[in-house]
Design an enzyme around this catalytic site. Structure first.
Site, PDB file in Angstrom:
ATOM      1  N   SER A 124       0.833  -1.207   0.000  1.00 48.62           N
ATOM      2  CA  SER A 124       0.000   0.000   0.000  1.00 48.62           C
ATOM      3  C   SER A 124       0.858   1.243   0.000  1.00 48.62           C
ATOM      4  O   SER A 124       1.970   1.254   0.554  1.00 48.62           O
ATOM      5  CB  SER A 124      -0.878  -0.005   1.256  1.00 48.62           C
ATOM      6  OG  SER A 124      -1.478   1.255   1.460  1.00 48.62           O
ATOM      7  N   TYR A 148      -2.484  -0.672  10.474  1.00 45.71           N
ATOM      8  CA  TYR A 148      -2.683  -1.308   9.167  1.00 45.71           C
ATOM      9  C   TYR A 148      -1.472  -1.070   8.272  1.00 45.71           C
ATOM     10  O   TYR A 148      -0.909  -1.998   7.687  1.00 45.71           O
ATOM     11  CB  TYR A 148      -3.952  -0.760   8.497  1.00 45.71           C
ATOM     12  CG  TYR A 148      -3.980  -0.990   7.004  1.00 45.71           C
ATOM     13  CD1 TYR A 148      -4.217  -2.256   6.480  1.00 45.71           C
ATOM     14  CD2 TYR A 148      -3.731   0.058   6.113  1.00 45.71           C
ATOM     15  CE1 TYR A 148      -4.227  -2.470   5.102  1.00 45.71           C
ATOM     16  CE2 TYR A 148      -3.743  -0.144   4.748  1.00 45.71           C
ATOM     17  CZ  TYR A 148      -3.986  -1.400   4.237  1.00 45.71           C
ATOM     18  OH  TYR A 148      -3.976  -1.613   2.889  1.00 45.71           O
ATOM     19  N   LYS A 152       1.726  -3.625   6.588  1.00 42.75           N
ATOM     20  CA  LYS A 152       2.201  -3.675   5.197  1.00 42.75           C
ATOM     21  C   LYS A 152       3.714  -3.463   5.149  1.00 42.75           C
ATOM     22  O   LYS A 152       4.430  -4.160   4.417  1.00 42.75           O
ATOM     23  CB  LYS A 152       1.489  -2.606   4.355  1.00 42.75           C
ATOM     24  CG  LYS A 152       0.005  -2.838   4.173  1.00 42.75           C
ATOM     25  CD  LYS A 152      -0.292  -4.101   3.393  1.00 42.75           C
ATOM     26  CE  LYS A 152      -1.759  -4.211   3.024  1.00 42.75           C
ATOM     27  NZ  LYS A 152      -2.084  -5.493   2.349  1.00 42.75           N
TER      28      LYS A 152
END
Length: 337
Positions: A124, A148, A152
């Site tokens: 991302s 989050y 990643k």
């Protein structure tokens, strides 16, 4: 030999499975339906004419995932599976670290055990953090603002470290910008379980009458109209980027990161205006305070993907808006319909 797609019933995963089938790949999907619906597999079959092999598995369950590796002759993995709501990750960080990190460790352990050392990873643009200036390039320093994004960034590091330990590994780290749109058939699209976290499903839910108006977070950014600027990419362009990345990793070893975006920035109000123009639908909105952790401007330098993978986005913003609305108006309640 087959391609294992983790999270293959999700929004981006399902579109990628269709592109894989269209390109002649044999596909095995694992998904636990935590952020997807069983109807997706039926829709993939309707669109592509082929039903992918499916296993309902959470990738943290090593015994169940091992059975998948045992049952199929796998050549590579495209790894989408993971929780993805930024706000929830802030409220429940351990849930995200447990699922996203432990699940990936289990997956990579089995890849080693079964000598499947080719991976395309769904990363991302959140890994570029708050301090880098757009356009973002793959060699910029990484940082994150929420759990989050941290998962990643950590998984990217897991994969880099695994290659250092075993140079037979090959991986592409695909840093997405803002996927929107849907398959032009209107049969699959983005169907969030709760209040949408992303702009486009919120717009389409307003358009279809499920929500009264759009909340635009922040109107005082240093942008042409004060609202946040993002790089929106059609989900089919994104899916095709995975195919080009897969072709690359199947032929090489090593680990490389690639931005997948259009290289163009559109503000929230630009998208609202494009949606209204493309679909002749009015979107009422209100300007509200910024969200913590949001940056003003984010868009990609996409030259590396173009030069190395031979990939570039082809859909414009109005195409994205048109296909998003086609999905929502055809399926007002998502896959419940």
């Amino acid at each position: 030999m087959a391609i294992l797609v983790t999270g293959g019933a999700g929004y981006i995963g399902s579109h990628t499975v269709i592109e894989l089938i269209n390109e002649g790949y044999e596909v095995v999907v694992v998904d636990d339906y935590s952020n997807s619906k069983p109807a997706v597999i039926d829709c993939i079959e309707e669109i592509s004419g082929t039903r992918p092999v499916f296993h309902e598995v959470n990738i943290t369950n090593k015994g169940a995932l091992k059975e998948v590796f045992e049952a199929h002759d796998l050549e590579a993995v495209i790894h989408f599976a993971g929780y993805k709501a930024v706000g929830e990750s802030v409220a429940q960080p351990l849930k995200y670290y447990d699922n996203n990190l432990n699940g990936t460790i289990v997956l990579m352990q089995l890849m080693n055990e079964y000598n499947v050392k080719k991976m395309v990873f769904s990363s991302s643009a959140t890994v570029y953090g708050m301090t880098n200036k757009a356009p973002f390039t793959e060699d910029m320093p990484l940082s994150t603002t929420n759990p989050y994004g941290t998962t990643k960034m950590f998984i990217e590091q897991f994969i880099q470290d695994q290659y250092v330990a075993d140079e037979d590994w090959s991986a592409a780290l695909l840093r997405y910008f803002n996927p929107i749109g849907a398959h032009p058939s209107g049969k699959i699209g983005e169907d969030p379980n709760d209040i949408p976290n992303n702009l486009m499903p919120y717009i389409t839910q307003v358009a279809v009458g499920k929500r009264e108006k759009l909340s635009v977070f922040g109107s005082d950014y240093d942008t042409h109209d004060g609202t946040g600027v993002r790089d929106y990419i059609h989900v089919i362009d994104l899916a095709k980027g995975h195919i080009r990345a897969l072709e690359k990793v199947l032929q090489t070893t090593g680990v490389d990161a690639y931005n997948l975006g259009t290289g163009k920035g559109y503000s929230v109000l630009d998208v609202v205006n494009a949606f209204e123009k493309a679909n002749n639908v009015e979107i009422p909105y209100e300007l509200v305070d910024r969200r913590p952790g949001d940056i003003g401007t984010s868009y990609a330098d996409v030259s590396k993907a173009k030069e190395t993978l031979g990939w570039e986005a082809s859909f414009g913003i109005e195409d994205m808006c048109r296909d998003s609305w086609n999905w929502q108006k055809t399926n007002p309640n998502g896959y419940m319909d």
